[in-house]
Each structure stands twice: as structure tokens, then as C-alpha cells.
Design an enzyme around this catalytic site. Structure first.
Site, PDB file in Angstrom:
ATOM      1  N   ALA A  77       0.821  -1.214   0.000  1.00 16.74           N
ATOM      2  CA  ALA A  77       0.000   0.000   0.000  1.00 16.74           C
ATOM      3  C   ALA A  77       0.855   1.264   0.000  1.00 16.74           C
ATOM      4  CB  ALA A  77      -0.944  -0.008   1.201  1.00 16.74           C
ATOM      5  N   THR A  78       2.018   1.200   0.623  1.00 14.41           N
ATOM      6  CA  THR A  78       2.887   2.380   0.612  1.00 14.41           C
ATOM      7  C   THR A  78       3.271   2.733  -0.816  1.00 14.41           C
ATOM      8  OG1 THR A  78       3.755   2.040   2.838  1.00 14.41           O
ATOM      9  CG2 THR A  78       5.163   3.246   1.320  1.00 14.41           C
ATOM     10  N   ASN A 157      -6.296   3.974   9.928  1.00 11.66           N
ATOM     11  CA  ASN A 157      -5.580   2.833  10.511  1.00 11.66           C
ATOM     12  C   ASN A 157      -5.471   2.906  12.027  1.00 11.66           C
ATOM     13  OD1 ASN A 157      -3.879   5.059   9.620  1.00 11.66           O
ATOM     14  ND2 ASN A 157      -2.172   3.910  10.467  1.00 11.66           N
ATOM     15  N   GLN A 185      -7.039  -0.422   4.914  1.00 16.66           N
ATOM     16  CA  GLN A 185      -7.739  -0.917   6.101  1.00 16.66           C
ATOM     17  C   GLN A 185      -9.214  -1.195   5.829  1.00 16.66           C
ATOM     18  OE1 GLN A 185      -6.401  -1.769   8.920  1.00 16.66           O
ATOM     19  NE2 GLN A 185      -4.389  -0.779   8.880  1.00 16.66           N
ATOM     20  N   SER A 205      -3.779  -3.473   0.023  1.00 13.30           N
ATOM     21  CA  SER A 205      -2.642  -4.172   0.608  1.00 13.30           C
ATOM     22  C   SER A 205      -3.039  -5.610   0.905  1.00 13.30           C
ATOM     23  CB  SER A 205      -2.245  -3.460   1.907  1.00 13.30           C
ATOM     24  OG  SER A 205      -1.344  -4.244   2.642  1.00 13.30           O
ATOM     25  N   HIS A 207      -1.264  -7.760   3.119  1.00 12.20           N
ATOM     26  CA  HIS A 207      -0.948  -8.303   4.442  1.00 12.20           C
ATOM     27  C   HIS A 207      -1.863  -7.785   5.545  1.00 12.20           C
ATOM     28  CE1 HIS A 207       1.327  -5.105   6.726  1.00 12.20           C
ATOM     29  NE2 HIS A 207       1.351  -4.561   5.531  1.00 12.20           N
ATOM     30  N   THR A 245      10.061  -7.335 -12.020  1.00  5.47           N
ATOM     31  CA  THR A 245       9.602  -8.726 -12.083  1.00  5.47           C
ATOM     32  C   THR A 245       8.490  -8.942 -11.066  1.00  5.47           C
ATOM     33  OG1 THR A 245      11.774  -9.502 -12.777  1.00  5.47           O
ATOM     34  CG2 THR A 245      10.311 -11.126 -11.770  1.00  5.47           C
ATOM     35  N   CYS A 330       7.879   2.375  22.774  1.00  7.85           N
ATOM     36  CA  CYS A 330       8.708   2.128  23.940  1.00  7.85           C
ATOM     37  C   CYS A 330      10.164   2.428  23.629  1.00  7.85           C
ATOM     38  CB  CYS A 330       8.575   0.680  24.366  1.00  7.85           C
ATOM     39  SG  CYS A 330       7.078   0.424  25.283  1.00  7.85           S
TER      40      CYS A 330
END
Lengths: 393, 376, 132
Positions: A77-78, A157, A185, A205, A207, A245, A330
């Protein structure tokens, strides 16, 4: 043996596990005796790979009501968002150089627009209402005679907020403005029918939808034709819009994932929304928590909450058994609080002390209950440690 | 059994590589940008693979930027190095891959002067002409591939690097075909940027890398998310990256053994071709990859020969896979000064580590039959 | 979904920070009006972190201690460590403790230097009140 702590995965909006049926569809292309050839090769093994790629293209198209010939493969998607926005701006012969988008878009849309600003393109970053909604009227008001493109995500998202793409799209079509929608999303979470919704460019996307990482697509409308300047040159694959490819196994996986999503959409959405609402019902027992984004316009899989009286990084660190996304990262003192929640008017502290729970096919009621109990325990504990609480409560 | 002689187009995935990928294809894995355990496991795997790929190419792990493949690497290098610069000049070798050629040519629209670097009939850079070309005008970046995908010709990248650096410019070397077939040493290569691809060395499709020397500034091609130190946005393709790492490590371990096998097969093939009237090997006397032979057979047009071989279960190529089926003669052979009709007749055999002498013999026998058929 | 390999400290904090954050020994406060208690407070920019340390002195030494903290895990660990370390110490020993000692004891990274300063400031604040 020390007891291994259980990790509950509620981060399906970040990425999903590959569905076993998707993996099955991918494996023939990953085996030495399988269909490993280059889909551009001019021999039988190559033709077989090409056929698999085209079958997957049709599967992806079907989920969003597109024609196969309107699907351009990308690495995710990026890349789709980069190709849509930079490609439209660079192709355009009209000389128009203004984009309307929102402050709450995915980082890659924001970053791409910021880059284009350095190249002289004007960008209006709309501030959504406190509930996360960017109204179609707000978009129309931001249009100038110079506006070439509007880019708005279907489902946010971080907050899950659903924009009214169906109402906005025809209004932009009437005005001759290209409309790009990041649906990474949204696909498979809510019904999308591009035959009825005149979006010009739509990013997808794999994934996020139980397909493999490294595979994505950009829908590019044929009628009327949306034109793009390629961002990757070399060889002229994908009608010259995207060379390189083709990763056959990944595209076959994306096709299988999208076909599965089409079959499961209604059932999945209802089940996940039910569990999400259960999670919210449990967590609401805690005082001073705030749901981010409009609950009435939220995708089924997302719940984003800010917790008052706790610090974001400690909240995150106190929950190592919970795989969720956080408004704060974190081990990084330099991390900015979530820009999406800031754009909704949350303070730095509340934007930081937020958790995004995102649910998926693997989520169970027991996991939801356990996650809620863990969060409630840790929030109460952190509040009990806080001198601010001791003084003010 | 079908015979696959098109390894420069793509290679089958090595079973040991699939094994390494399997946990990341099926198992619990996260987005490497996520800070929770799942994300950290993915991050660790991505970094281990980075070290493996760096080791194969004689680079530092910190010099490796993941991409979706060789095409993206070449695009990122050429567009990334020029995007923020005042337009001057870009040079690329006359036999470069289309992703280098077309990326360079795309800069012309932005006011860049784009020129090719001439090569001789042997496919090697015409050095005096190149030196003169460099002296003519300011240069930003030049591109010269380590080894050619069609002819297999190996260029002297280090020599080009010295000249290009003398002109104050950067050198990109596309090492997609060289990696895993000949030793690479990025540190000493003379290149500032080097492109690699996994699926040419028994790794998965959909992943590649650009090696970037410290101090080389690039504008990203894919904006957003801040991955790869801001150079390449997008969620990392974890399974494929892990596969690339495993493939690179195997390629490094087995480099000499593979090259020896390939060279023996290539010599067998070339001996057979030498005995075949009307067969001529292109760039025969230049240093070439151990697996690549490009040749023409009198009386046969390349596409027709390709199809005839395909019918007999032998997969070869007439040039690069990217330009297949387009009815265009190879720009590589034209760049070497070969006449169009000769270029039209080209067939490329690219051998793989698992090919056998029996397959080479069978290929030669079929070729002999086809030659007679054409003559008849 | 199967589980990934887990370790006790998935976020890369130092072992000392991770242990003190999770256990937060001596967290809390003395009952208001407890004899011999002196409290010190420090906060960092815009109150993203607040640390309060309470020391109960008897015979010139710290007899008991408590802390409360709002902030990142390192801040909480600094509070817990200070409260534990101060037990049995003399005022002179307390005075000699600086941010660098906190950092050395807790092994946190450069980008958390401010957490050490916060600890030092809270202790100084308590000692100032003691002097008065």
C-alpha cells in the site's frame, strides 16, 4: 521450565497472519519443481506464471467491484499510495498542482504530500472534526481551481474511523477532481463497489487481509481513464505504470486472500465487531477513559482508547503480554505522540496514553476478556503509582 | 523432463531457502515496526538477513537498504541521487538493464542531459571514449552493470569507479546478475551504489537491495513510514527478506562450487555450439558469467527459435525477460554494434546450479535438429 | 495463533529498569502526618514525568521510604531504586548521590539521562526541606 507468558495478538490492523489457504495458493510458486518462472518470460513456464498472476488480478478486482485490467500490482500500500499521488501529479498536463488531503492520513500519504510540497505542489491538510470525520463539505470547500487530486483514506488505521467516500466521490467527479482513496484498512472489512462509487485510484494491501507482506495493488480507473506517470521504470510491466519482475507467489497469495475475504466479508465483519464491542463494554468499567474516533462510523475491527492518568510508555511497557499498537513507542524518548490523535484534538498526554486494539479472524471472546482484564489491572496499578493521582483524586 | 535454461530471468527457490522462510510465511510474525514481541521477532529476522546479504556483497549491514527488487533498486539509485541535485548529466552503459536505461532516460524530462557509455563489439566499455566523455561536462552519476544479463559480459567496475570519482560523480553498479555467480566486494568495487536481487540467486521474488555507501545522499522513491532510515517506506516483506538472507548465505558458501559446475556446463555447451555450423556466440572472448551464453543460429530468428525450443520443453530466452515478446531486437546487441538482423537472431542460455551435462547435450541435439529443419 | 519466542523484557529496557518497573518495590506514601517524614518532588518539562520520594529519618539515617511516580518505566524504576537504596543511609550519603550514580546503577541509555536528573532533583528537594 519457566512459564512462558501468553501473548494475545490484537494488532491485526498492523499485520495479519497468512491464512493457511493463502499459503497453499502460494506454495506452488515457491517450489523448485513448481511454477517458478518469470511471468514476463516468453516460454511455457513463463506463460503459466503469467496465467497465475492474471487469475490473482481478477480475484483482487472482484473484491472491490473493479475490472482486472484496472489493477496494477505494487509491493504494498505504501507504494500504491506513492504511485497514485506522485504519479497523478507528475503525469498531469493541466498544470494544476494542488492536493487536498487530511492530517489523519497514513504516514506514507502525509510524507508523500510533504515531499511534493518541497517541489512546489500546494497541499491542504484538512483537520477532521473531533470524531475523526472529514465531511464532504469540508473537502469541497478546500478545493481550488488548481486542485488536481483529493486523497482520503476510507478507514483510518489508528482510529478505524470510516469516511463517507460514497458521498464524496460523485461530488469530486462532477468537479473534475481526481479522487484517490487509501483502502488498505477498508478492503475486506466493509463492502466496496467501485462500479457504484466513482473513485479514480484506490490503494490495496495484501498483508492487512491475511495475505503476504510485500504485495499490494493500485486500482486505476479505466473509464474515465486515470493517468499516472510511472514511479518505477524498466521493462514496462503493468501497462508501463509499474516495472519490475512480478513476485508471482505473493500475487497468487494476495488473490487467494482477496477471494477468501470476498466470501467471508459479512460474517467476518459481524463477528469481529461483536468482539470489539465486547472489549469496549469490559474496558468501560474503568473510569476516565476516552474512545477515539466516532463509534457510529468505525470499521468493525478497531478500538482506540486513551487512558487518563497514566503515561503512555509505561502503559505500553506494563502490557508485554498484549500485542497491540500504542500512541507511544517504547524505549524511545524522542517518539512523537500519535499525530492522528493530536489531529483529533487530544492532548499530548492522552495521545500518548492510548492503545489501538485491532481484532481479526483469530480473535476469541476469551482473548478479549483476558486482554480487558490485563489492561484494567495495569491501568489501575499505574494510576496507583502516580503522585498526580494521589494529589488530585 | 522439461529443461530450464533461463536462470538469468529467474531461478527456482532453493528448498533450503523456502525452509528458512517457512516460519515467517505461516507462523506468528508481526510488522517489524511494531514494538511488541511479534514485531521484535520480525525485526530480528530482518536484521539477521541484512547481515547475510551484506556478507555476500562485501558490504556493511548498515549499507543495505531493502527494496522490492532489482528494478526498484536501480530506480531508487538513479532517481534518488538526482532528485535533490541541480540538473547536470547522467551516463549509463549502452548495454544496461531496462530499469537503469529507462530510469536514466526519465530524467531527461526533468532537464538532465542523458548519455550512453559506448561499448565495443565485445560488450566492454570503450575506455578512451569514456574518459573523453567524462572530461566533457559535469557529471552527477554514472551507471555501469557488473555483469550483463544477456551476454554475461563482466565489466571492470573498479576502473569505471576510479574514472567516475575523478570526475567528482557517483557510480551505480547493477550487480543483479553478478551476485552469487562471481565474487563481489562492494567496499573495493569502486561503486557507491549497488543493486541486488534475490530471485536471481535462488531466493524469492519481490525482494532486492540497494547497497549505499556512507555519505551518499538519496531522496526516497517510496515516502512514508520511515523504514530503512527513511530511505524506503513500507512494511518490510519479512518472509522474502529472510529468504534473501538465506539465499545470500548459501550463495556465498557455495559460490566457488557453483561457479565451477556452471563453467564446466558452459564450456560443454560452447564446445557443442562451436561444432554446430552457423552458430555464433556473442562476446565470446570477453570475460563472462560462468552461466551465460548468448548466441545466434543462422537461418533462425530468435523468437522463432525460442518457440521451437519451448515446444520441445526447453525454456531459454531471446534476451531479457522484460523485453520478451515485444518484437524488438536486443538493445544490448545493438549497443555492441551488431547488425539488427544478427541481433534478432539472439538466443540466451542461462544455466543454473542444478542443470546437468545431460540437459546440455539434449539441448545441443535439439538445436542440431532445428538447424537441419531450417536448412531443409 | 501460535506464540512467538518470548523473553521477560521484550522492549529492550535494562534488566534493572525492567525489574524495578514491574515490581515497583516501596511504591506508595506514608500516612499524612507520619513523624520524621520528609518528601521531595521533581517534575520534568510539562509534567510528562513527576517523581515524589518520601524518606522517614530516625537517628540521622533513613529508616523507611516510599515513592510515587508518573512517567516512563525508567522514571518509575528510578523512584523505586532511590527508595530502596536510601534505606539505612546517612544524610551525607544521600547528598553525595547524583544523576550519574543513578544511571550507572540502572544502566539506562543516554536518551534517558533526564530520568536520572529527575531522581537527583527529587532527592535534593527532600534534602532542602530537611535543612529548613
Amino acid at each position: 521450565m519457566p512459564e512462558v507468558p501468553k501473548v494475545i495478538y490484537l494488532d491485526y490492523a498492523a499485520t495479519t497472519p497468512v491464512d493457511p489457504r493463502v499459503l497453499e495458493a502460494m506454495l506452488p510458486f515457491l517450489q523448485a519443481q513448481g511454477e517458478f518462472a518469470n511471468a514476463s518470460s516468453w516460454h511455457r513456464p513463463g506463460f503459466k506464471a503469467r496465467a497465475a498472476v492474471e487469475a490473482a488480478r481478477a480475484q483482487v478486482a472482484a473484491l472491490v467491484g473493479a475490472e482486472a485490467g484496472e489493477i496494477v500490482w505494487t509491493s504494498g500500500a505504501t507504494e500504491s499510495n506513492n504511485l497514485a499521488i506522485k504519479g497523478a501529479i507528475e503525469f498531469n498536463a493541466t498544470g494544476r498542482a494542488h492536493i487536498v488531503t487530511a492530517r489523519t492520513e497514513h504516514k506514507c500519504v502525509v510524507d508523500t504530500c510533504r515531499y511534493l510540497e518541497t517541489r512546489g505542489v500546494g497541499v491542504s491538510f484538512l483537520k477532521p472534526a473531533a470524531n475523526g470525520i472529514v465531511s464532504p463539505e469540508q473537502v469541497l470547500e478546500a478545493l481550488t481551481p488548481d486542485t488536481l487530486l483529493v486523497s482520503l483514506m476510507w478507514v483510518n488505521n489508528e482510529t478505524g474511523v470510516v469516511q463517507d467516500i460514497a458521498r464524496l466521490a460523485p461530488l469530486l467527479r462532477e468537479r473534475g477532481v481526481l479522487f484517490h482513496v487509501d483502502a488498505a484498512q477498508a478492503a475486506g472489512k466493509l463492502p466496496i463497489d467501485l462500479r457504484r462509487v466513482p473513485v479514480d485510484l484506490l490503494s490495496l494491501s495484501a498483508h492487512k487481509l491475511y495475505g503476504p507482506k510485500g504485495a499490494g495493488a493500485l486500482y486505476v480507473r479505466r473509464k474515465p481513464r486515470a493517468r499516472l506517470a510511472p514511479q518505477m521504470h524498466g521493462g514496462g510491466h503493468e501497462w508501463g505504470m509499474r516495472s519490475g519482475t512480478l513476485a508471482t507467489h505473493q500475487l497468487a497469495g494476495m488473490g487467494a486472500a482477496f477471494e477468501l475475504a470476498a466470501r467471508r466479508l459479512e460474517g467476518d465483519a459481524a463477528a469481529v465487531a461483536g468482539l470489539r464491542d465486547r472489549l469496549w463494554q469490559r474496558l468501560r468499567e474503568l473510569p476516565r477513559i476516552h474512545r477515539n474516533g466516532d463509534p457510529a462510523a468505525c470499521a468493525p475491527h478497531v478500538l482506540n482508547i486513551s487512558f487518563e492518568g497514566v503515561e503512555g510508555e509505561s502503559l505500553r511497557a506494563a502490557l508485554p503480554g498484549l500485542a497491540v499498537s500504542s500512541g507511544s513507542a517504547c524505549s524511545s524518548a524522542t517518539q512523537e505522540p500519535s499525530y492522528v490523535l493530536r489531529a483529533l484534538g487530544r492532548s499530548d498526554d492522552l495521545a500518548n496514553a492510548s492503545l489501538r486494539f485491532s481484532l481479526g479472524r483469530g480473535t476469541t471472546a476469551a482473548e478479549v476478556d483476558q486482554a480487558a482484564a490485563m489492561v484494567m489491572e495495569k491501568v489501575r496499578w499505574l494510576r496507583s503509582l502516580s503522585p498526580l493521582e494521589a494529589w488530585e483524586v | 523432463m522439461p529443461i530450464y535454461f533461463d536462470h538469468n530471468a529467474t531461478t527456482p527457490l532453493e528448498p533450503r531457502v523456502l525452509e528458512a522462510m517457512q516460519p515467517y510465511l505461516t507462523g506468528p510474525y508481526g510488522n517489524p515496526s511494531s514494538v511488541h514481541r511479534y514485531g521484535r521477532a520480525a525485526r530480528d529476522a530482518v536484521e539477521a538477513a541484512r547481515a547475510q546479504v551484506a556478507a555476500l556483497a562485501g558490504a556493511q549491514a548498515g549499507e543495505v537498504v531493502w527494496t522490492s527488487g532489482g528494478t526498484e533498486s536501480n530506480n531508487l539509485a538513479l532517481k534518488g541521487a538526482t532528485a535533490a541535485a541541480a540538473a547536470t548529466r547522467v551516463l549509463y552503459g549502452a548495454t544496461e538493464h531496462p530499469s537503469v536505461l529507462e530510469s536514466a532516460e526519465s530524467l531527461a524530462a526533468r532537464g538532465w542531459q542523458v548519455e550512453t557509455i559506448a561499448v565495443g563489439a565485445d560488450g566492454l566499455v570503450d575506455w578512451p571514449a569514456f574518459a573523453a566523455q567524462l572530461a566533457r561536462a559535469p557529471l552527477c552519476i554514472a551507471a555501469l552493470m557488473a555483469a550483463n544479463n544477456e551476454t554475461g559480459v563482466i565489466q571492470d567496475v573498479a576502473r569505471a569507479g576510479a574514472l567516475v570519482h575523478g570526475a567528482g560523480a557517483l557510480l551505480l553498479s547493477d550487480a543483479v546478475q553478478a551476485a552469487g555467480k562471481i565474487p563481489l566486494d562492494f567496499a573495493a568495487s569502486g561503486a557507491d551504489l549497488m543493486s541486488l536481487s534475490a530471485h536471481k540467486l535462488y531466493g524469492p521474488k519481490g525482494v532486492g537491495a540497494l547497497l549505499v555507501k556512507a555519505g551518499v545522499e538519496l531522496v526516497p522513491l517510496l515516502h512514508g513510514g520511515g523504514q530503512e532510515h527513511g530511505l524506503r517506506g513500507g512494511t518490510e516483506n519479512v518472509a522474502a527478506i529472510v529468504g534473501f538472507g538465506a539465499a545470500a548465505e548459501l550463495a556465498q558458501q557455495e559460490l566457488e562450487a557453483r561457479a565451477e559446475t556452471l563453467l564446466a556446463l558452459r564450456r560443454r555447451l560452447e564446445a557443442g555450439l562451436a561444432a554446430l555450423p552457423g552458430a555464433a556466440i556473442f562476446a565470446r572472448d570477453a570475460a563472462r558469467l560462468p552461466n551465460t551464453v548468448q548466441f545466434g543460429l543462422r537461418g533462425w530468428e530468435g523468437e522463432a527459435l525460442l518457440m521451437a525450443l519451448d515446444r520441445r520443453g526447453i525454456a531459454v530466452s531471446s534476451g531479457s525477460a522484460c523485453s520478451s515478446g515485444k518484437g524488438q531486437p536486443s538493445h544490448v546487441l545493438l549497443g555492441m554494434g551488431l547488425p539488427r538482423d544478427v541481433a534478432f537472431g539472439a538466443i540466451r542460455v542461462s544455466l543454473g546450479k542444478d542443470n546437468t551435462a545431460a540437459e546440455v547435450d539434449r539441448f545441443l541435439a535439439v538445436l542440431g535438429e532445428l538447424r537441419l529443419a531450417a536448412a531443409a | 495463533m501460535a506464540q512467538p519466542s518470548t523473553d521477560a523484557n521484550p522492549f529492550g529496557y535494562s534488566e534493572a529498569v525492567w525489574r524495578l518497573f514491574n515490581q515497583a518495590p516501596r511504591a506508595g506514601a506514608f500516612a499524612p502526618g507520619t513523624a520524621g517524614v520528609v518528601a521531595g518532588t521533581a517534575q520534568s518539562n510539562a509534567a510528562h514525568a513527576v517523581l515524589r520520594i518520601e524518606l522517614q529519618l530516625a537517628g540521622g539515617r533513613v529508616a523507611d521510604s516510599r515513592f510515587r511516580a508518573y512517567g516512563c518505566p525508567t522514571t518509575i524504576a528510578v523512584g523505586a531504586w532511590l527508595a530502596g537504596w536510601s534505606l539505612g543511609r546517612t544524610v551525607a550519603e544521600l547528598r553525595a548521590l547524583g544523576a550519574a550514580d543513578l544511571r550507572a546503577a540502572l544502566e539506562f541509555s543516554d536518551d534517558r539521562a533526564h530520568c536520572g536528573l529527575l531522581g537527583e532533583d527529587a532527592l535534593r528537594n527532600a534534602l532542602e526541606k530537611l535543612q529548613r
